[in-house]
Design an enzyme around this catalytic site. Sequence first.
Site, mmCIF file in Angstrom:
data_model
loop_
_atom_site.group_PDB
_atom_site.id
_atom_site.type_symbol
_atom_site.label_atom_id
_atom_site.label_comp_id
_atom_site.label_asym_id
_atom_site.label_seq_id
_atom_site.Cartn_x
_atom_site.Cartn_y
_atom_site.Cartn_z
ATOM 1 N N HIS A 107 -5.675 -47.405 -4.813
ATOM 2 C CA HIS A 107 -4.657 -48.188 -4.120
ATOM 3 C C HIS A 107 -5.055 -48.521 -2.686
ATOM 4 C CE1 HIS A 107 -1.513 -47.516 -7.313
ATOM 5 N NE2 HIS A 107 -1.510 -48.812 -7.068
ATOM 6 N N ASP A 174 6.410 -44.515 0.731
ATOM 7 C CA ASP A 174 7.436 -45.403 0.165
ATOM 8 C C ASP A 174 7.233 -45.607 -1.330
ATOM 9 O OD1 ASP A 174 8.423 -45.768 2.670
ATOM 10 O OD2 ASP A 174 7.437 -47.687 3.016
ATOM 11 N N GLU A 290 13.564 -46.059 8.707
ATOM 12 C CA GLU A 290 12.509 -47.069 8.796
ATOM 13 C C GLU A 290 13.107 -48.327 9.430
ATOM 14 O OE1 GLU A 290 10.014 -47.906 5.462
ATOM 15 O OE2 GLU A 290 9.418 -45.806 5.216
HETATM 16 P P1 FAD Z 1 -7.650 -44.138 -3.361
HETATM 17 O O1 FAD Z 1 -7.410 -45.522 -2.888
HETATM 18 O O2 FAD Z 1 -8.186 -43.993 -4.719
HETATM 19 O O3 FAD Z 1 -8.551 -43.335 -2.338
HETATM 20 C C1 FAD Z 1 -8.351 -43.424 -0.939
HETATM 21 C C2 FAD Z 1 -9.463 -42.677 -0.195
HETATM 22 O O4 FAD Z 1 -9.330 -41.285 -0.408
HETATM 23 C C3 FAD Z 1 -10.869 -43.034 -0.654
HETATM 24 O O5 FAD Z 1 -11.738 -42.939 0.441
HETATM 25 C C4 FAD Z 1 -11.176 -41.964 -1.677
HETATM 26 O O6 FAD Z 1 -12.565 -41.753 -1.819
HETATM 27 C C5 FAD Z 1 -10.455 -40.763 -1.088
HETATM 28 N N1 FAD Z 1 -9.928 -39.858 -2.106
HETATM 29 C C6 FAD Z 1 -9.209 -40.146 -3.211
HETATM 30 N N2 FAD Z 1 -8.888 -39.015 -3.860
HETATM 31 C C7 FAD Z 1 -9.408 -37.993 -3.143
HETATM 32 C C8 FAD Z 1 -9.423 -36.577 -3.296
HETATM 33 N N3 FAD Z 1 -8.827 -35.977 -4.335
HETATM 34 N N4 FAD Z 1 -10.059 -35.845 -2.364
HETATM 35 C C9 FAD Z 1 -10.669 -36.424 -1.307
HETATM 36 N N5 FAD Z 1 -10.708 -37.756 -1.129
HETATM 37 C C10 FAD Z 1 -10.069 -38.529 -2.029
HETATM 38 N N6 FAD Z 1 0.553 -45.027 2.347
HETATM 39 C C11 FAD Z 1 1.422 -44.350 3.115
HETATM 40 O O7 FAD Z 1 1.032 -43.468 3.868
HETATM 41 N N7 FAD Z 1 2.758 -44.631 3.057
HETATM 42 C C12 FAD Z 1 3.276 -45.559 2.209
HETATM 43 O O8 FAD Z 1 4.478 -45.746 2.170
HETATM 44 C C13 FAD Z 1 2.379 -46.264 1.374
HETATM 45 N N8 FAD Z 1 2.824 -47.181 0.505
HETATM 46 C C14 FAD Z 1 1.948 -47.823 -0.305
HETATM 47 C C15 FAD Z 1 2.436 -48.753 -1.217
HETATM 48 C C16 FAD Z 1 1.576 -49.408 -2.073
HETATM 49 C C17 FAD Z 1 2.118 -50.394 -3.053
HETATM 50 C C18 FAD Z 1 0.179 -49.160 -1.983
HETATM 51 C C19 FAD Z 1 -0.767 -49.893 -2.861
HETATM 52 C C20 FAD Z 1 -0.321 -48.255 -1.067
HETATM 53 C C21 FAD Z 1 0.559 -47.587 -0.218
HETATM 54 N N9 FAD Z 1 0.106 -46.663 0.717
HETATM 55 C C22 FAD Z 1 0.996 -45.977 1.492
HETATM 56 C C23 FAD Z 1 -1.330 -46.471 0.949
HETATM 57 C C24 FAD Z 1 -1.884 -45.271 0.228
HETATM 58 O O9 FAD Z 1 -1.542 -44.102 0.932
HETATM 59 C C25 FAD Z 1 -3.396 -45.385 0.148
HETATM 60 O O10 FAD Z 1 -3.707 -46.444 -0.690
HETATM 61 C C26 FAD Z 1 -4.073 -44.114 -0.271
HETATM 62 O O11 FAD Z 1 -5.443 -44.358 -0.260
HETATM 63 C C27 FAD Z 1 -3.638 -43.533 -1.609
HETATM 64 O O12 FAD Z 1 -4.050 -44.282 -2.702
HETATM 65 P P2 FAD Z 1 -4.866 -43.619 -3.908
HETATM 66 O O13 FAD Z 1 -4.251 -42.328 -4.266
HETATM 67 O O14 FAD Z 1 -4.986 -44.660 -4.942
HETATM 68 O O15 FAD Z 1 -6.265 -43.318 -3.227
#
Ligand code: FAD
Length: 540
Positions: A107, A174, A290
Site C-alpha cells: 500500500h 484511517d 481529524e
Molecule cells: P508496504 O507498502 O507493503 O510496505 C511499506 C514499507 O515497509 C516497505 O519499505 C516495506 O519493505 C516495509 N515493510 C513491510 N512489511 C514489513 C515488515 N513486516 N517488517 C519490516 N518492514 C516491512 N498510513 C497512516 O499512517 N495512516 C493512515 O490513516 C493511512 N491510511 C492509508 C489509507 C490507504 C487507502 C492507503 C493505501 C495507505 C494508508 N496509509 C496510512 C499508508 C500506510 O501506512 C503505508 O502504505 C504503509 O506502508 C503500510 O502499508 P503496507 O502494510 O501495505 O506496507
Amino acid sequence: MAEQFSAATYFMVILFIYVSHLMSTLGKPKSWINFLPPNLQTLHLANKLRDDPVAIKLASTDFGNIVREIPAAVLYPSSINDIECLIKFAHTTSSAPFNIAARGQGHSVRGQAMARNGVVVDMTSLKNQKNGYGIKVSGSPSMGWFADVGGEQLWVDVLHATLEHGLTPVSWTDYLYLTVGGTLSNAGISGQTFRYGPQISNVYEMDVITGLGDFVTCSREKNMELFFAVLGGLGQFGIIVRARIALETAPKRVKWVRMLYNDFSEFTRDQERLISNNGLKQNNALDYLEGLLLLNQGPPDNWRSSFFPLSDHAKIISLVTKYGIVYCLEIAKFYDDHTLISMEEELQVLFEGLNFIPGYAFEKDVSYVDFLNRVRSGELKLQSQGLWDVPHPWSNLFVPKSRISDFNSGVFKDIVLKRNITTGPVLVYPMNRSKWDDRMSAVIPEEDVFYAIGFLHSSGFNDREALDAQNKDILKFCYDSGIEVKQYLPNYKTMEEWKNLHFGTIKWRTFEDRKNQFDPKMILSPGQRIFTKVKLAKII
Ligand code: FAD
C-alpha cells in the site's frame, strides 16, 4: 485401421509434447538465477521462490501505481525461518549480496516495498499458511492486556480478534487493510494520535530478523537500539515478524461529529484547544480528532468516509461554492451503555466555545467497528467502478503549528484553490509531539504541536503530471518560505536529501550508525532509496 493409426499417432504426439515440456522445464534454469547467486538453489527455499508473471507483477506494483521495479523473484515464506534463512544467505554466503524487501500489502505509493533484481518477501504468505504468529491476546500484571501479532497481519484482523476478548488497540490508521509490519515501519497515524501517540508508541516488544539474518527479540528494556531503530525505520534494519501491541477495554459505540468553518484560524484554534486535553485517563478528552478541506469537488462526501446526510448536501455545497474552501473539524467520542450519559455531558462541555458556523454541525452515532472501518465501504465502491487501482500521487506532510497559517495562505489558498485540480481528500489535523518518542526512527517537526496534512490524490494514467507538479510546488513553497515541513511516508531521491531535508545531521548519524549495525550490507528495503544507489525507478 485409419482410426487406429490416428489414435496411436495422437498418443505419440501427446507423449512427445509432455516429455519435451518436462525436459525443457527441468533443463531450463530459473530466470532469477541471472540476478541471484545460483547456489541459492541449494537452499530449501528455492522451491518457495517464484518468478512467474503473476508473482512478479504483484511484487513490482503498489497502490501508488507510479513506480515499477522488477524483482528477480518473490519469496512466499511458509515460516519465519524461511525469511531468516534468506536474509542470512544474502548476508553471509553471497559475495554480491542481493536486495530483499518485505511486502505487506504494497500500500506504499512510491515503490517502497519493491526490490529491483532482488527478492520481495510476500509477507501475506505467512498469514495464508497460518505459520506465522497469528494474533494472540494475553495479559500480565505489569503490562496489562496485549496482543502478540504477526508482522504480516492486517489491522482489521487485529481489531476483530481483540474484540472477541472485549479489547482493542488504541491507536489506528484511517484504513485498516494495512499490515502491522508496514505501518510500524512508518508510524501509523490517525485521529487517535494526538492522545495515544502513533501506532509505534503503542508497541511493547517485537521479534525482528535483522539484515544480518539474526532473529532478535527487542523492547525498551532489551536490545533497545534495534527496537527504536525499527519503529518508523522504513524497513531498513530488519523484518518485523511479531509485535506486541498494547490493548484497552473496547468501547461499543461512537458519537461522530463534523463541524464546518470558513475561517482557518478559528478552525485551527478549536483543533488545538481540543487536542490539549490529551491525558490517557482524562475523561473530558476526545478519542479522535481529524480535519479536512471541503473543496468544490462535487458531493461533500468522498471515498474516505460517507458522513453527511444526503438532505444536507445542497446546503454544504452552497457553502463551499461561497467560500471556495470550507474547513471541516471531525471528532469522535467513544462510549458504551455505562458511559452514554457522561459522554454526552462531556461533549456538551467540549463544544462550548467552539467557533464553527452556526447550523453547520452534523452528528452520527455508529458502532465502534463501523467507525474504525469507515474507509472500507468507499474502497469497495471504488473497486467496483475500477477506480481503486489508478495512480495515487499522494503527498503527506507534517507542518509545525507556528507556520500552519502561512501554509493555509501559501498552499491551500494560493496553490490548491487557484489550480483547482485537487482530486480526493485533503486532511488537516494536529498532534502532540509529547506522544512520540524521539529515540525512534520516525521523523517529526521540532515543535510541541504539528499538523498532519494529507493530499490523497487519485489521477488517471495520463494526467498525473499536474498533481506531481503541484506536490513539488507545495514542497518548494515550504522550503522557500522556511517552513520546516517533514514528509510522512517520505520519498526522496538521493542520500543527501534524506540527510539534509528529512533526518537532519544528528538524527541521520543515528540512522546511519544503526544501518551499519543491523544491515551493514544494505540489503533491506531498497525501494526507500536511502542507502541503495539504485537508478531512478521506472515510472509507469
Ligand atoms: P508496504 O507498502 O507493503 O510496505 C511499506 C514499507 O515497509 C516497505 O519499505 C516495506 O519493505 C516495509 N515493510 C513491510 N512489511 C514489513 C515488515 N513486516 N517488517 C519490516 N518492514 C516491512 N498510513 C497512516 O499512517 N495512516 C493512515 O490513516 C493511512 N491510511 C492509508 C489509507 C490507504 C487507502 C492507503 C493505501 C495507505 C494508508 N496509509 C496510512 C499508508 C500506510 O501506512 C503505508 O502504505 C504503509 O506502508 C503500510 O502499508 P503496507 O502494510 O501495505 O506496507
